[in-house]
Design a protein around this motif. Structure first.
Motif, PDB file in Angstrom:
ATOM      1  N   GLN A  41       0.819  -1.212   0.000  1.00  0.00           N
ATOM      2  CA  GLN A  41       0.000   0.000   0.000  1.00  0.00           C
ATOM      3  C   GLN A  41       0.855   1.265   0.000  1.00  0.00           C
ATOM      4  OE1 GLN A  41      -3.480  -0.175  -0.184  1.00  0.00           O
ATOM      5  NE2 GLN A  41      -2.897  -2.275  -0.628  1.00  0.00           N
ATOM      6  N   VAL A  42       2.173   1.090   0.199  1.00  0.00           N
ATOM      7  CA  VAL A  42       3.102   2.214   0.191  1.00  0.00           C
ATOM      8  C   VAL A  42       4.249   1.883  -0.760  1.00  0.00           C
ATOM      9  CG1 VAL A  42       2.575   3.046   2.515  1.00  0.00           C
ATOM     10  CG2 VAL A  42       4.353   1.338   2.203  1.00  0.00           C
ATOM     11  N   GLU A  43       4.879   2.930  -1.297  1.00  0.00           N
ATOM     12  CA  GLU A  43       6.009   2.724  -2.195  1.00  0.00           C
ATOM     13  C   GLU A  43       7.178   2.131  -1.423  1.00  0.00           C
ATOM     14  OE1 GLU A  43       7.113   6.253  -4.303  1.00  0.00           O
ATOM     15  OE2 GLU A  43       5.211   6.336  -5.382  1.00  0.00           O
ATOM     16  N   SER A  44       7.833   1.132  -2.020  1.00  0.00           N
ATOM     17  CA  SER A  44       9.005   0.532  -1.402  1.00  0.00           C
ATOM     18  C   SER A  44       9.883  -0.044  -2.498  1.00  0.00           C
ATOM     19  CB  SER A  44       8.585  -0.556  -0.407  1.00  0.00           C
ATOM     20  OG  SER A  44       7.814  -1.543  -1.058  1.00  0.00           O
ATOM     21  N   CYS A  45      10.985  -0.647  -2.081  1.00  0.00           N
ATOM     22  CA  CYS A  45      11.895  -1.306  -3.026  1.00  0.00           C
ATOM     23  C   CYS A  45      12.374  -2.579  -2.331  1.00  0.00           C
ATOM     24  CB  CYS A  45      13.069  -0.403  -3.379  1.00  0.00           C
ATOM     25  SG  CYS A  45      14.187  -1.154  -4.612  1.00  0.00           S
ATOM     26  N   GLN A  57       7.786  -4.278 -13.239  1.00  0.00           N
ATOM     27  CA  GLN A  57       7.915  -4.172 -11.785  1.00  0.00           C
ATOM     28  C   GLN A  57       7.705  -2.747 -11.279  1.00  0.00           C
ATOM     29  OE1 GLN A  57      11.566  -6.078 -10.500  1.00  0.00           O
ATOM     30  NE2 GLN A  57      10.518  -8.045 -10.330  1.00  0.00           N
ATOM     31  N   CYS A  58       8.034  -1.752 -12.085  1.00  0.00           N
ATOM     32  CA  CYS A  58       7.852  -0.370 -11.644  1.00  0.00           C
ATOM     33  C   CYS A  58       6.374   0.019 -11.595  1.00  0.00           C
ATOM     34  CB  CYS A  58       8.630   0.579 -12.550  1.00  0.00           C
ATOM     35  SG  CYS A  58      10.428   0.413 -12.328  1.00  0.00           S
ATOM     36  N   LEU A  59       5.521  -0.821 -12.119  1.00  0.00           N
ATOM     37  CA  LEU A  59       4.079  -0.592 -12.016  1.00  0.00           C
ATOM     38  C   LEU A  59       3.548  -0.991 -10.639  1.00  0.00           C
ATOM     39  CD1 LEU A  59       2.967  -1.956 -15.502  1.00  0.00           C
ATOM     40  CD2 LEU A  59       3.277   0.432 -14.842  1.00  0.00           C
ATOM     41  N   THR A  60       4.342  -1.772  -9.902  1.00  0.00           N
ATOM     42  CA  THR A  60       3.915  -2.236  -8.588  1.00  0.00           C
ATOM     43  C   THR A  60       4.454  -1.313  -7.498  1.00  0.00           C
ATOM     44  OG1 THR A  60       5.846  -3.640  -8.198  1.00  0.00           O
ATOM     45  CG2 THR A  60       4.002  -4.644  -9.397  1.00  0.00           C
ATOM     46  N   LYS A  62       5.525  -2.329  -4.648  1.00  0.00           N
ATOM     47  CA  LYS A  62       6.659  -2.995  -3.994  1.00  0.00           C
ATOM     48  C   LYS A  62       7.997  -2.572  -4.588  1.00  0.00           C
ATOM     49  CE  LYS A  62       4.123  -7.152  -2.706  1.00  0.00           C
ATOM     50  NZ  LYS A  62       3.998  -8.589  -2.905  1.00  0.00           N
ATOM     51  N   CYS A  63       8.003  -2.115  -5.851  1.00  0.00           N
ATOM     52  CA  CYS A  63       9.262  -1.745  -6.507  1.00  0.00           C
ATOM     53  C   CYS A  63       9.322  -0.274  -6.917  1.00  0.00           C
ATOM     54  CB  CYS A  63       9.486  -2.613  -7.737  1.00  0.00           C
ATOM     55  SG  CYS A  63       9.670  -4.369  -7.355  1.00  0.00           S
ATOM     56  N   ARG A  64       8.246   0.461  -6.764  1.00  0.00           N
ATOM     57  CA  ARG A  64       8.181   1.832  -7.283  1.00  0.00           C
ATOM     58  C   ARG A  64       9.244   2.748  -6.687  1.00  0.00           C
ATOM     59  NH1 ARG A  64       2.524   3.777  -7.892  1.00  0.00           N
ATOM     60  NH2 ARG A  64       2.500   1.922  -9.179  1.00  0.00           N
ATOM     61  N   ALA A  65       9.710   2.499  -5.468  1.00  0.00           N
ATOM     62  CA  ALA A  65      10.705   3.364  -4.828  1.00  0.00           C
ATOM     63  C   ALA A  65      12.138   3.012  -5.231  1.00  0.00           C
ATOM     64  CB  ALA A  65      10.561   3.309  -3.313  1.00  0.00           C
ATOM     65  N   CYS A  66      12.318   1.984  -6.047  1.00  0.00           N
ATOM     66  CA  CYS A  66      13.670   1.609  -6.490  1.00  0.00           C
ATOM     67  C   CYS A  66      14.246   2.694  -7.397  1.00  0.00           C
ATOM     68  CB  CYS A  66      13.633   0.285  -7.251  1.00  0.00           C
ATOM     69  SG  CYS A  66      13.109  -1.113  -6.246  1.00  0.00           S
ATOM     70  N   MET A  70      12.734   5.430 -10.658  1.00  0.00           N
ATOM     71  CA  MET A  70      12.599   6.863 -10.477  1.00  0.00           C
ATOM     72  C   MET A  70      12.934   7.562 -11.791  1.00  0.00           C
ATOM     73  SD  MET A  70      11.920   7.357  -7.311  1.00  0.00           S
ATOM     74  CE  MET A  70      11.948   6.472  -5.779  1.00  0.00           C
ATOM     75  N   HIS A  71      12.005   8.343 -12.287  1.00  0.00           N
ATOM     76  CA  HIS A  71      12.223   9.092 -13.515  1.00  0.00           C
ATOM     77  C   HIS A  71      12.069  10.565 -13.195  1.00  0.00           C
ATOM     78  CE1 HIS A  71      12.022   5.398 -15.790  1.00  0.00           C
ATOM     79  NE2 HIS A  71      10.891   5.109 -15.173  1.00  0.00           N
ATOM     80  N   PRO A  72      13.000  11.395 -13.664  1.00  0.00           N
ATOM     81  CA  PRO A  72      12.831  12.826 -13.424  1.00  0.00           C
ATOM     82  C   PRO A  72      11.627  13.318 -14.226  1.00  0.00           C
ATOM     83  CG  PRO A  72      14.681  12.433 -14.901  1.00  0.00           C
ATOM     84  CD  PRO A  72      14.192  11.097 -14.416  1.00  0.00           C
ATOM     85  N   PRO A  73      10.938  14.331 -13.737  1.00  0.00           N
ATOM     86  CA  PRO A  73       9.791  14.835 -14.484  1.00  0.00           C
ATOM     87  C   PRO A  73      10.230  15.362 -15.840  1.00  0.00           C
ATOM     88  CG  PRO A  73      10.318  16.292 -12.649  1.00  0.00           C
ATOM     89  CD  PRO A  73      11.211  15.093 -12.535  1.00  0.00           C
TER      90      PRO A  73
END
Length: 178
Positions: A41-45, A57-60, A62-66, A70-73
């Motif tokens: 329920q929270v961003e993590s890696c 995996q970046c859609l989940t 569990k991996c979004r904080a890896c 991370m993409h710059p705007p």
């Protein structure tokens, strides 16, 4: 002594003085309903996250904080160059645009048969047929009619070209007539 130790490395236990990273609430973007349901329920890696599988995996959460997720705007998009905007506006004209690029006249106007200008042979006259010539070929009369050139109309002349040719902004619809 001097040999290899197979014992796991010692880790420091968190104390009250150690600050935890802020938790960012997350909504899973995974395509599979089962993965979305089991996702955090929270961003993590977590340790299973892998850069070679970033495309899904970046859609989940569990991996979004890896770091690999991370993409710059992206920078704001720039308006199209004036030449492109002017070309798009003029593509709406099936006849001949006037010199200012504001109106589209019917082909074959005036004695030159291609004018689209405020000239005597186009905008003046009281003989039979002069009203038709004015309506099709005189920019001031065409502007007064408020008929805007559009793709839907097929750019049928006479019509007023949308937008300001001096502006880099894309063409926009004019305000409705009063």
């Amino acid at each position: 002594a001097g040999g290899l130790s197979l014992a796991p490395p010692q880790r420091e236990q968190a104390t009250a003085s150690t600050q935890a990273a802020p938790q960012i609430r997350c909504s899973s973007q995974a395509k599979s309903a089962a993965v979305r349901t089991a996702d955090a329920q929270v961003e993590s890696c977590i340790s299973r996250c892998n850069a070679s599988l970033a495309h899904w995996q970046c859609l989940t959460c569990k991996c979004r904080a890896c770091a690999f997720c991370m993409h710059p705007p992206s920078p704001p998009s720039q308006p199209p160059p004036k030449a492109v905007v002017q070309r798009e506006r003029l593509s709406l004209c099936s006849g001949f645009p006037d010199a200012a690029g504001l109106v589209c006249c019917t082909a074959g106007c005036g004695q030159s048969r291609k004018q689209c200008a405020e000239t005597k042979d186009v905008c003046e006259g009281s003989r039979r047929g002069d009203l038709t010539t004015k309506a099709n070929c005189c920019p001031s009369v065409i502007k007064a009619a408020h008929v805007v050139c559009t793709r839907k109309r097929g750019g049928v002349a006479p019509c007023v070209l949308p937008g300001d040719p001096q502006s880099p902004d894309p063409p926009s619809a004019p305000p409705p007539p009063p």
